[in-house]
Each structure stands twice: as C-alpha cells, then as structure tokens.
Design a protein around this motif. Sequence first.
Motif, PDB file in Angstrom:
ATOM      1  N   VAL A   1       0.435   8.233   7.846  1.00 30.18           N
ATOM      2  CA  VAL A   1      -0.732   7.971   7.398  1.00 30.18           C
ATOM      3  C   VAL A   1      -0.471   6.687   6.533  1.00 30.18           C
ATOM      4  N   GLU A   2      -1.302   5.626   6.590  1.00 31.84           N
ATOM      5  CA  GLU A   2      -1.016   4.287   5.953  1.00 31.84           C
ATOM      6  C   GLU A   2      -2.583   4.084   5.045  1.00 31.84           C
ATOM      7  N   LEU A   3      -2.457   3.822   4.067  1.00 31.54           N
ATOM      8  CA  LEU A   3      -3.415   3.022   3.310  1.00 31.54           C
ATOM      9  C   LEU A   3      -3.003   1.821   2.733  1.00 31.54           C
ATOM     10  N   THR A   4      -3.613   0.856   3.100  1.00 31.25           N
ATOM     11  CA  THR A   4      -3.235  -0.659   2.804  1.00 31.25           C
ATOM     12  C   THR A   4      -3.819  -1.040   1.328  1.00 31.25           C
ATOM     13  N   GLY A   5      -4.539  -0.507   0.855  1.00 28.19           N
ATOM     14  CA  GLY A   5      -5.352  -0.596  -0.425  1.00 28.19           C
ATOM     15  C   GLY A   5      -6.649   0.090  -0.353  1.00 28.19           C
ATOM     16  N   THR A   6      -7.245  -0.216  -1.511  1.00 24.33           N
ATOM     17  CA  THR A   6      -8.562   0.514  -1.627  1.00 24.33           C
ATOM     18  C   THR A   6      -9.911  -0.348  -1.752  1.00 24.33           C
ATOM     19  N   THR A   7      -9.880  -1.600  -1.377  1.00 25.75           N
ATOM     20  CA  THR A   7     -10.895  -2.537  -1.053  1.00 25.75           C
ATOM     21  C   THR A   7     -11.442  -2.228   0.294  1.00 25.75           C
ATOM     22  N   ASP A   8     -12.642  -2.748   0.194  1.00 22.73           N
ATOM     23  CA  ASP A   8     -13.560  -2.633   1.411  1.00 22.73           C
ATOM     24  C   ASP A   8     -12.704  -3.271   2.762  1.00 22.73           C
ATOM     25  N   ASN A   9     -11.861  -4.332   2.616  1.00 20.14           N
ATOM     26  CA  ASN A   9     -11.283  -4.752   3.550  1.00 20.14           C
ATOM     27  C   ASN A   9      -9.764  -4.138   4.032  1.00 20.14           C
ATOM     28  N   ASP A  10      -9.430  -3.339   3.127  1.00 21.91           N
ATOM     29  CA  ASP A  10      -8.231  -2.479   3.458  1.00 21.91           C
ATOM     30  C   ASP A  10      -8.311  -1.545   4.608  1.00 21.91           C
ATOM     31  N   THR A  11      -7.502  -1.017   5.094  1.00 21.77           N
ATOM     32  CA  THR A  11      -7.163  -0.246   6.415  1.00 21.77           C
ATOM     33  C   THR A  11      -6.767   1.115   5.841  1.00 21.77           C
TER      34      THR A  11
ATOM     35  N   GLY B   1       0.715  -1.325   0.094  1.00 25.65           N
ATOM     36  CA  GLY B   1       0.030   0.066  -0.024  1.00 25.65           C
ATOM     37  C   GLY B   1       0.886   1.250  -0.102  1.00 25.65           C
ATOM     38  N   TYR B   2       0.209   2.287   0.560  1.00 22.24           N
ATOM     39  CA  TYR B   2       0.831   3.605   0.668  1.00 22.24           C
ATOM     40  C   TYR B   2       1.029   4.077   2.154  1.00 22.24           C
ATOM     41  N   LEU B   3       2.392   4.718   2.092  1.00 21.04           N
ATOM     42  CA  LEU B   3       2.628   5.164   3.632  1.00 21.04           C
ATOM     43  C   LEU B   3       3.157   6.843   3.475  1.00 21.04           C
ATOM     44  N   TRP B   4       2.595   7.538   4.077  1.00 21.11           N
ATOM     45  CA  TRP B   4       2.969   8.892   4.088  1.00 21.11           C
ATOM     46  C   TRP B   4       3.594   9.418   5.483  1.00 21.11           C
ATOM     47  N   LYS B   5       4.543  10.426   5.471  1.00 22.33           N
ATOM     48  CA  LYS B   5       4.856  10.911   6.703  1.00 22.33           C
ATOM     49  C   LYS B   5       4.938  12.518   6.330  1.00 22.33           C
ATOM     50  N   PHE B   6       4.532  13.076   7.358  1.00 22.92           N
ATOM     51  CA  PHE B   6       4.740  14.760   7.180  1.00 22.92           C
ATOM     52  C   PHE B   6       4.849  15.353   8.830  1.00 22.92           C
ATOM     53  N   LYS B   7       5.495  16.345   8.736  1.00 25.96           N
ATOM     54  CA  LYS B   7       5.843  17.288   9.946  1.00 25.96           C
ATOM     55  C   LYS B   7       4.568  18.247  10.033  1.00 25.96           C
ATOM     56  N   TYR B   8       3.996  18.067  11.275  1.00 28.31           N
ATOM     57  CA  TYR B   8       3.162  19.073  11.829  1.00 28.31           C
ATOM     58  C   TYR B   8       3.150  19.359  13.286  1.00 28.31           C
ATOM     59  N   GLY B   9       3.676  20.879  13.209  1.00 27.72           N
ATOM     60  CA  GLY B   9       4.111  21.359  14.528  1.00 27.72           C
ATOM     61  C   GLY B   9       5.456  20.444  14.762  1.00 27.72           C
ATOM     62  N   SER B  10       5.406  20.197  16.282  1.00 23.31           N
ATOM     63  CA  SER B  10       6.614  19.543  16.689  1.00 23.31           C
ATOM     64  C   SER B  10       6.461  17.955  16.548  1.00 23.31           C
ATOM     65  N   VAL B  11       5.512  17.433  15.903  1.00 24.22           N
ATOM     66  CA  VAL B  11       5.362  15.959  15.635  1.00 24.22           C
ATOM     67  C   VAL B  11       5.471  15.514  14.153  1.00 24.22           C
TER      68      VAL B  11
END
Length: 167
Positions: free
Chosen positions: A74-84, A60-70
Amino acid sequence: MTTQQPNSETVSTQDLSSEKRVSTEIIENVADINYVEKIETVISSLEQDDSAMVSHSEEGYLWKFKYGSVEVFVELTGTTDNDTFTVWSSVLQLPCRNEPKLMRKLLEMNGLETYESRFAIINDQVVVVSTRTVAELSPGEIARAITIVATIADDNDDALISEFGAA
C-alpha cells in the motif's frame, strides 16, 4: 389566524444555503481523514503473523503485509488532492508458459471479477492493482481497495502459477 406562505425565492435561497452547508460539511469531513491511521487500521485487521511493515520518506508512505499466500503493498504519496493511494500485490512472475492464453484470461477476469481493481503487468510481474488520487478519498474506499486487492490476489495466485508458472 392566517399563515403566510413563503414565496419561491425564499424557499430556493434557503434550500441552496442548506445544500451548500451540507456540501461544505462533507468536504470538511473528508479533509479531516487521517489517511495513515485509516490505512494502518485496515492493514492491522488483515495482516497475518505480525507481518506488517511501514516505510516513511519524503515520497510518502509504503506498507507491506502478508495476506494468505501473497504480499500486499500500500502506497500513499501524500495527503493533497493530487497525491495517490495505490494498493498492489504480485500474483505471477513473467515470463511464463502460454502468455497469450494468460493475457486473454486476465482481460476476461478484469471485465468480470476484479471490481475496482485490475490485473496489470509491472516490472515483469502480473499484479492486482488499485490506484486513485487522494481527492475525496473516503475511509470506506481505503478499506475496500486494500481488501479487494488482497483477496483477489490471494484467491488467484496459486491457480495462475499452477496453470501458467515459469516458462
């Protein structure tokens, strides 16, 4: 001139047909969502210092970004109903000082302050996390989950580190 009143069977059939059509349209609209595009739009509105990064693999996809001090993931394992769809951000490394007091504080915060997210422990880190299946996931839910996790993590990390910090 007389008008003919429809009978109850006709009205019911027409109402059901109309409701079915509306339900089908809603399901089709949800199915047409480009999750990757929506996630990237939300991240681009929140990220700072051009910090956003994305990784795409068979899992799937994995995003990382900076927001303030953290850092927010964000992870998307796929686009089917059973993905997360999962969003998380670390706020405190464990072990730390006075862990029983920390656990009580986090449970109280979970009950009052975290909306659809929650505090959890993953790999010896206290994190703010939100996760759900992709089934019927709307663009609004994507934006809300990312925003809530980023905001709660950024609003609480410094205070938690100050009060409970490294053991």
